[in-house]
Design an enzyme around this catalytic site. Sequence first.
Site, mmCIF file in Angstrom:
data_model
loop_
_atom_site.group_PDB
_atom_site.id
_atom_site.type_symbol
_atom_site.label_atom_id
_atom_site.label_comp_id
_atom_site.label_asym_id
_atom_site.label_seq_id
_atom_site.Cartn_x
_atom_site.Cartn_y
_atom_site.Cartn_z
ATOM 1 C CB CYS A 14 -35.712 6.823 25.883
ATOM 2 S SG CYS A 14 -37.336 5.801 25.511
ATOM 3 C CB ILE A 15 -31.790 7.523 28.962
ATOM 4 C CG1 ILE A 15 -30.417 7.890 29.944
ATOM 5 C CG2 ILE A 15 -30.917 6.345 29.903
ATOM 6 C CD1 ILE A 15 -29.389 8.694 30.597
ATOM 7 C CG LEU A 16 -29.138 8.061 22.553
ATOM 8 C CD1 LEU A 16 -28.654 6.521 23.017
ATOM 9 C CD2 LEU A 16 -29.344 8.644 21.486
ATOM 10 C CB THR A 17 -24.498 9.190 25.894
ATOM 11 O OG1 THR A 17 -25.596 9.246 27.518
ATOM 12 C CG2 THR A 17 -23.411 9.706 26.089
ATOM 13 N NE ARG A 31 -17.689 3.609 30.515
ATOM 14 C CZ ARG A 31 -17.310 2.218 31.082
ATOM 15 N NH1 ARG A 31 -16.663 1.190 30.389
ATOM 16 N NH2 ARG A 31 -16.529 2.040 32.261
ATOM 17 C CE LYS A 32 -16.583 10.540 24.660
ATOM 18 N NZ LYS A 32 -14.431 10.724 24.535
ATOM 19 N N GLY A 33 -19.139 10.026 31.341
ATOM 20 C CA GLY A 33 -20.057 10.825 32.416
ATOM 21 C C GLY A 33 -21.407 11.689 32.469
ATOM 22 C CD GLU A 49 -41.455 3.567 30.239
ATOM 23 O OE1 GLU A 49 -42.348 5.166 29.679
ATOM 24 O OE2 GLU A 49 -41.476 2.961 28.242
#
Length: 439
Positions: free
Chosen positions: A305-308, A314-316, A339
Amino acid sequence: MGSIDAPTFTQNGSDATVAADGPPPPVPDSIIMTMEKTLEADSSRKRRFGMLPLEVGTRVMCRWRDGKYHPVKVIERRKMHIGGVNDYEYYVHYTEFNRRLDEWVKLEQLDLESVEAVVDEKVEDKVTSLKMTRHQKRKIDETHVEGHEELDAASLREHEEFTKVKNIATIELGRYEIETWYFSPFPPEYNDSLKLYFCEFCLNFMKRKEQLQRHMRKCDLKHPPGDEIYRSGTLSMFEVDGKKNKVYGQNLCYLAKLFLDHKTLYYDVDLFLFYVLCECDDRGCHMVGYFSKEKHSEESYNLACILTLPPYQRKGYGKFLIAFSYELSKKEGKVGTPERPLSDLGLLSYRGYWTRVLLDILKKHKGNISIKELSDMTAIKAEDILTTLQSLELIQYRKGQHVICADPKVLDRHLKAAGRGGLEVDVSKLIWTPYKEQG
Ligand code: ACO
Ligand code: ZN
């Protein structure tokens, strides 16, 4: 019901003239037209009120925050305290948009003239159509039910039913108050809270601000638990072992699920490593985002899982996290892939990352290069390279084999469209031993 309708009806309409006794006096044409319209409006109003409260499954147009009307489907309804058929609020899904925009709306936001006659019996059942691997099923545990591997279609539907309405509306985390996107299965004692207060360091969550303030006075963490494996300027990355820091891992999953839709929650946090990205200052290391990674993946996943977190999006940072996951794979001497399923934003970010990395190499490379070589250089799985290059129409079938066509002008055009590169990972600042080599 009728008596409560009446004031609303009278308030909006001019029915007194229509209901007058005795033969009407002769009237000019224009007035007859107006009266016909009033009669029409009257019957339309009656029809509209007859359909209230709206059924779950109703499709109707709804005024969104952009002031325009968009098609929605009613997912749930709830009675407000005042009572009456028009005193319901509706939880709607904007069918053109992602589920994160689902929200409670008031009746006045709905255009009742646009109600479609056919009401769907069941709210869309995405789960039954979701092809799940045995491995994915093993990890579904959003309802705290043990033995969920055996979940059949009916239980999955029930699960979808249970998670269809957002439970927590906002969270406070560090200096941010953040609106949530999706349901997250917090323990039952949090069911009555619309807002939760998180300690930004240990990620414990509380129902009241005073509890958080009390907690902050005694919480001695100033960064995520675990090892700092990367530091460059104010950016730090911490590796947290879910087995050694079980509560932190679970808290992170509860938090992350608020922004992840079809991802399943991992209570089995023992099996995962969490890579938590922080912006550091003199008050501590503030979480920006994270990704999780299985300690052992049968499917060569290098990211689960990936989360910002929304204030940092939207800042890279997303591209930084993706790049970081591939740097870890390179150190392990493996290729990796995220995944599945990928969310809409996940797919956009990965597509952008893959395009940029692959095209940068193709631009600089002289002579032939194979997909296998590209994969070895980047740790991107061959299938992802192939689909990326195919979607950019850079693969051609010539003389019985697939070849990569890398016209510099075309490459430049695609690179431009792929957006900014994101924050760079400085590999020289990564101090890390792969899990299987750790003692
Ligand atoms: N609208 C349009 N394009 C977007 C958007 C958006 N809201 N968000 C990201 N993108 C695209 C853009 O192309 C962007 O590049 P650009 O800004 O140069 O144009 C690119 O994706 C990535 O931008 P970043 O700033 O590097 O990424 P960000 O920090 O915003 O994080 C992420 C991306 C992690 C997907 C974030 O949107 C997020 O956390 N979303 C919620 C959780 C989620 O969906 N995670 C992925 C699930 S799949 C999985 O976990 C395997
Ligand atoms: Zn704390």
